[in-house]
Design a protein around this motif. Structure first.
Motif, PDB file in Angstrom:
ATOM      1  N   VAL A   1       0.836  -1.189   0.000  1.00 59.64           N
ATOM      2  CA  VAL A   1       0.000   0.000   0.000  1.00 59.64           C
ATOM      3  C   VAL A   1       0.873   1.242   0.000  1.00 59.64           C
ATOM      4  N   ASN A   2       1.960   1.216   0.781  1.00 57.36           N
ATOM      5  CA  ASN A   2       2.814   2.386   0.911  1.00 57.36           C
ATOM      6  C   ASN A   2       3.410   2.817  -0.415  1.00 57.36           C
ATOM      7  N   LYS A   3       3.649   1.865  -1.298  1.00 51.19           N
ATOM      8  CA  LYS A   3       4.227   2.213  -2.592  1.00 51.19           C
ATOM      9  C   LYS A   3       3.274   3.110  -3.384  1.00 51.19           C
ATOM     10  N   ILE A   4       1.990   2.817  -3.328  1.00 47.59           N
ATOM     11  CA  ILE A   4       1.005   3.637  -4.037  1.00 47.59           C
ATOM     12  C   ILE A   4       1.030   5.059  -3.480  1.00 47.59           C
ATOM     13  N   TYR A   5       1.005   5.171  -2.153  1.00 46.57           N
ATOM     14  CA  TYR A   5       1.003   6.500  -1.546  1.00 46.57           C
ATOM     15  C   TYR A   5       2.313   7.247  -1.816  1.00 46.57           C
TER      16      TYR A   5
ATOM     17  N   GLY B   1       2.688  10.747  -3.775  1.00 49.07           N
ATOM     18  CA  GLY B   1       3.429  11.870  -3.199  1.00 49.07           C
ATOM     19  C   GLY B   1       4.457  12.416  -4.177  1.00 49.07           C
ATOM     20  N   LEU B   2       5.177  11.516  -4.835  1.00 51.41           N
ATOM     21  CA  LEU B   2       6.165  11.941  -5.838  1.00 51.41           C
ATOM     22  C   LEU B   2       5.500  12.651  -7.002  1.00 51.41           C
TER      23      LEU B   2
ATOM     24  N   SER C   1       2.738   3.282 -13.402  1.00 51.90           N
ATOM     25  CA  SER C   1       3.268   2.664 -12.179  1.00 51.90           C
ATOM     26  C   SER C   1       2.184   2.530 -11.121  1.00 51.90           C
ATOM     27  N   ILE C   2       1.431   3.609 -10.925  1.00 56.85           N
ATOM     28  CA  ILE C   2       0.384   3.607  -9.899  1.00 56.85           C
ATOM     29  C   ILE C   2      -0.721   2.618 -10.274  1.00 56.85           C
TER      30      ILE C   2
ATOM     31  N   GLU D   1      -2.507  -4.678  -8.735  1.00 55.96           N
ATOM     32  CA  GLU D   1      -1.943  -5.753  -7.893  1.00 55.96           C
ATOM     33  C   GLU D   1      -2.601  -5.761  -6.532  1.00 55.96           C
ATOM     34  N   SER D   2      -2.895  -4.576  -5.986  1.00 58.14           N
ATOM     35  CA  SER D   2      -3.521  -4.533  -4.654  1.00 58.14           C
ATOM     36  C   SER D   2      -4.952  -5.046  -4.706  1.00 58.14           C
TER      37      SER D   2
END
Length: 106
Positions: free
Chosen positions: A3-7, A11-12, A94-95, A101-102
């Motif tokens: 989950v953190n990768k999406i956030y 943010g980026l 990417s998102i 996947e999530s």
């Protein structure tokens, strides 16, 4: 691929000016053809979901439901956000990959 990768990608995208948030800015991005991906919070109002659902299908923009208003807002360094649009293709891909996947893993 959490989950953190999406956030962190969101943010980026925001910091590099490749994402917009808030109903007006997202609507403008979709209608102008700049939006590559739209994300609505899981707790967005039915009205918002219907409005963006129709708009995104009309303009051919992929739309996902993800997180809460607080989580999306926090990822973007703002208060609460029910809607956001990613305007850069690389970030959007990417998102979207992480979102798909999530959905599979839930």
């Amino acid at each position: 691929m959490g989950v953190n990768k999406i956030y962190s990608l969101l943010g980026l995208a925001v910091r590099s000016r490749n994402a917009v948030s808030g109903e007006f800015a997202v609507e403008k991005a979709v209608k102008s053809g700049n939006a590559q991906l739209v994300i609505l919070s899981g707790d967005a109002s039915d009205n918002t979901v219907k409005k963006f659902g129709n708009m995104c299908s009309y303009y051919g923009v992929p739309m996902f439901r993800y997180g809460t208003k607080e989580e999306l807002g926090h990822a973007m360094g703002k208060e609460v956000r029910a809607s956001l649009a990613v305007t850069e293709e690389g970030f959007a891909k990417s998102i979207r990959k992480c979102l798909e996947e999530s959905e599979v893993s839930e």
